[in-house]
Scaffold this active site. Sequence first.
Site, PDB file in Angstrom:
ATOM      1  N   LYS A 196      -7.244 -10.056   1.128  1.00 23.85           N
ATOM      2  CA  LYS A 196      -6.621  -8.687   0.415  1.00 23.85           C
ATOM      3  C   LYS A 196      -7.695  -7.850   0.099  1.00 23.85           C
ATOM      4  O   LYS A 196      -8.316  -8.207  -0.934  1.00 23.85           O
ATOM      5  CB  LYS A 196      -5.329  -9.118  -0.423  1.00 23.85           C
ATOM      6  CG  LYS A 196      -4.879  -7.857  -0.858  1.00 23.85           C
ATOM      7  CD  LYS A 196      -3.704  -8.070  -1.807  1.00 23.85           C
ATOM      8  CE  LYS A 196      -3.181  -6.981  -2.419  1.00 23.85           C
ATOM      9  NZ  LYS A 196      -2.014  -7.222  -3.286  1.00 23.85           N
ATOM     10  N   ARG A 206       2.376   1.544  -4.678  1.00 21.51           N
ATOM     11  CA  ARG A 206       2.295   1.521  -6.395  1.00 21.51           C
ATOM     12  C   ARG A 206       3.312   2.680  -7.115  1.00 21.51           C
ATOM     13  O   ARG A 206       3.817   2.534  -8.038  1.00 21.51           O
ATOM     14  CB  ARG A 206       0.909   1.867  -6.874  1.00 21.51           C
ATOM     15  CG  ARG A 206       0.092   0.678  -6.411  1.00 21.51           C
ATOM     16  CD  ARG A 206      -1.526   0.580  -6.689  1.00 21.51           C
ATOM     17  NE  ARG A 206      -2.247  -0.262  -6.503  1.00 21.51           N
ATOM     18  CZ  ARG A 206      -3.586  -0.346  -6.481  1.00 21.51           C
ATOM     19  NH1 ARG A 206      -4.260   0.540  -7.024  1.00 21.51           N
ATOM     20  NH2 ARG A 206      -4.312  -1.344  -5.864  1.00 21.51           N
ATOM     21  N   LYS A 217      -8.433  -2.958  -9.248  1.00 23.09           N
ATOM     22  CA  LYS A 217      -8.268  -4.347  -8.928  1.00 23.09           C
ATOM     23  C   LYS A 217      -9.557  -4.957  -8.247  1.00 23.09           C
ATOM     24  O   LYS A 217      -9.342  -5.940  -7.511  1.00 23.09           O
ATOM     25  CB  LYS A 217      -7.102  -4.626  -8.269  1.00 23.09           C
ATOM     26  CG  LYS A 217      -5.902  -3.866  -8.855  1.00 23.09           C
ATOM     27  CD  LYS A 217      -4.384  -4.158  -7.997  1.00 23.09           C
ATOM     28  CE  LYS A 217      -3.247  -4.043  -8.673  1.00 23.09           C
ATOM     29  NZ  LYS A 217      -1.912  -4.461  -8.209  1.00 23.09           N
ATOM     30  N   GLU A 233     -12.783 -17.062   2.295  1.00 20.84           N
ATOM     31  CA  GLU A 233     -11.274 -16.996   1.521  1.00 20.84           C
ATOM     32  C   GLU A 233     -10.489 -17.713   2.623  1.00 20.84           C
ATOM     33  O   GLU A 233      -9.373 -18.465   2.145  1.00 20.84           O
ATOM     34  CB  GLU A 233     -10.906 -15.700   1.498  1.00 20.84           C
ATOM     35  CG  GLU A 233     -11.563 -14.887   0.333  1.00 20.84           C
ATOM     36  CD  GLU A 233     -11.084 -15.455  -1.141  1.00 20.84           C
ATOM     37  OE1 GLU A 233     -10.125 -16.151  -1.331  1.00 20.84           O
ATOM     38  OE2 GLU A 233     -11.516 -14.760  -2.272  1.00 20.84           O
ATOM     39  N   LYS A 248      -4.844  -7.798   5.031  1.00 18.98           N
ATOM     40  CA  LYS A 248      -4.207  -6.527   4.509  1.00 18.98           C
ATOM     41  C   LYS A 248      -5.341  -5.733   3.912  1.00 18.98           C
ATOM     42  O   LYS A 248      -6.152  -6.373   2.962  1.00 18.98           O
ATOM     43  CB  LYS A 248      -3.203  -7.171   3.436  1.00 18.98           C
ATOM     44  CG  LYS A 248      -2.498  -6.092   2.501  1.00 18.98           C
ATOM     45  CD  LYS A 248      -1.778  -6.449   1.310  1.00 18.98           C
ATOM     46  CE  LYS A 248      -1.300  -5.602   0.749  1.00 18.98           C
ATOM     47  NZ  LYS A 248      -0.444  -5.992  -0.455  1.00 18.98           N
ATOM     48  N   SER A 274       1.631   0.485   2.850  1.00 18.14           N
ATOM     49  CA  SER A 274       2.177   1.843   2.914  1.00 18.14           C
ATOM     50  C   SER A 274       1.240   2.879   3.266  1.00 18.14           C
ATOM     51  O   SER A 274       1.827   3.924   3.784  1.00 18.14           O
ATOM     52  CB  SER A 274       2.758   1.936   1.321  1.00 18.14           C
ATOM     53  OG  SER A 274       1.604   1.873   0.264  1.00 18.14           O
ATOM     54  N   TYR A 313       6.483  -1.280   7.052  1.00 16.67           N
ATOM     55  CA  TYR A 313       7.532  -0.522   6.617  1.00 16.67           C
ATOM     56  C   TYR A 313       8.392   0.239   7.976  1.00 16.67           C
ATOM     57  O   TYR A 313       9.436   0.665   7.620  1.00 16.67           O
ATOM     58  CB  TYR A 313       7.194   0.670   5.747  1.00 16.67           C
ATOM     59  CG  TYR A 313       6.332   0.070   4.585  1.00 16.67           C
ATOM     60  CD1 TYR A 313       7.314  -0.157   3.318  1.00 16.67           C
ATOM     61  CD2 TYR A 313       5.214  -0.332   4.228  1.00 16.67           C
ATOM     62  CE1 TYR A 313       6.884  -0.683   2.237  1.00 16.67           C
ATOM     63  CE2 TYR A 313       4.650  -0.953   3.276  1.00 16.67           C
ATOM     64  CZ  TYR A 313       5.434  -1.367   2.435  1.00 16.67           C
ATOM     65  OH  TYR A 313       4.935  -1.807   1.028  1.00 16.67           O
TER      66      TYR A 313
HETATM   67  C1  PBG Z   1       0.276  -6.046  -5.288  1.00  9.23           C
HETATM   68  C2  PBG Z   1       0.758  -5.800  -3.975  1.00  9.23           C
HETATM   69  C3  PBG Z   1       0.199  -4.525  -3.523  1.00  9.23           C
HETATM   70  C4  PBG Z   1       0.878  -4.208  -2.205  1.00  9.23           C
HETATM   71  C5  PBG Z   1       1.404  -5.602  -1.941  1.00  9.23           C
HETATM   72  N1  PBG Z   1       1.335  -6.242  -2.976  1.00  9.23           N
HETATM   73  C6  PBG Z   1      -0.331  -3.413  -4.242  1.00  9.23           C
HETATM   74  C7  PBG Z   1      -1.672  -3.623  -4.876  1.00  9.23           C
HETATM   75  O1  PBG Z   1      -2.351  -4.663  -4.717  1.00  9.23           O
HETATM   76  O2  PBG Z   1      -1.728  -2.969  -5.999  1.00  9.23           O
HETATM   77  C8  PBG Z   1       0.706  -3.284  -1.309  1.00  9.23           C
HETATM   78  C9  PBG Z   1       1.569  -3.027  -0.189  1.00  9.23           C
HETATM   79  C10 PBG Z   1       1.577  -1.759   0.140  1.00  9.23           C
HETATM   80  O3  PBG Z   1       0.696  -0.886  -0.063  1.00  9.23           O
HETATM   81  O4  PBG Z   1       2.439  -1.427   1.226  1.00  9.23           O
HETATM   82  N2  PBG Z   1       0.765  -7.514  -5.711  1.00  9.23           N
END
Ligand code: PBG
Length: 329
Positions: A196, A206, A217, A233, A248, A274, A313
């Site tokens: 990720k 968010r 992060k 990983e 992701k 998203s 989505y």
């Molecule tokens: C955080 C989380 C995120 C998403 C899924 N789980 C955002 C982040 O790491 O800040 C992102 C999903 C998306 O943008 O559709 N646990």
Amino acid sequence: MSLELLQRPRRLRQNPLIRSLAQETDLRAKKFLLPIFVCEGNGIEKVHPSLSGCVTRSLDRLIPFLKNLEAQGVGGILLFGVSQKKDEGGSEAIRKDNIVVRSIREIRESCPQLLVGTDIALDPYTDHGHDGIYRNGVVLNDESVQRLCEMSCLHAEAGAHLLAPSDMMDGRIQEIRESLDEEAYQNTLLMSYTAKYASCFYGPFRDSLGAKVEGNKRSYQMNPANRKEALRELELDLSEGADIVMVKPASHYLDIISDFKERSLIPVAAYQVSGECAMIELGAKQGLFDRDHAIYESCLSISRAGADLIASYFASEIPRILAKMDLIQ
Ligand code: PBG
């Protein structure tokens, strides 16, 4: 005049029947998971302004929507809680009767053909917006893992089929697996967010969570510049007992998806996040391209790179889009 060609690749592209026959990648609705946001309350249905598939609903609105999703043959959901109750340690995440726990129970009962997956991370419930416990500017790894284990057992007990830890803490797959097995949840699947990345494409998500991150992060999510590190990983998650490994975001990380496909004997998932989906939505709105076609092509590419399943989505629209695209081979 005809050339004397031995190879004519165009022979396989000459009409729709032959093109279908020669198609290497096919999408199926059962391979899609729809991210779902659930909040406390009644009669709530809040659509994200830039992304029509990103909706926060109260449980009473969610159930009829999911019955319809189930009837269309979409594989399942990835459930996220949206909460006003936020504190430093994300304590709402492990409250026995929180909205996610109640939702899991009700969805399992009302929609038996839907796979119920849940997100495991603290960020919907922390006032600093981080995925783990955050003190003096540091996200604490081992304390966070403990809390994620509790959260996992709570969701497994409520009946989730699959848990998706999205926090990127070290060692959490092994610890969560052990906690689940101790409580006799050996059959609960773990879909790890293995690679990720610290991506800017999580913006609309968010927004929906009402999550403002203190700082960033990057001390736990991966550097978008790194490819080898994703293999590290992957190795760890495979050895820690993940059932599914995920990459992701998806579209800008197709090389990572392809690496994972090549090196793992378990299913590979990709999350079309998203921001990726919103770009398609907004581009289509501007008349730059056809929306359905763009959704189809982006998901096809993610699948071609090696993803066995896709969180998107657009998942609820996939059955309709696939039927339409079959007609315009
Ligand atoms: C955080 C989380 C995120 C998403 C899924 N789980 C955002 C982040 O790491 O800040 C992102 C999903 C998306 O943008 O559709 N646990």
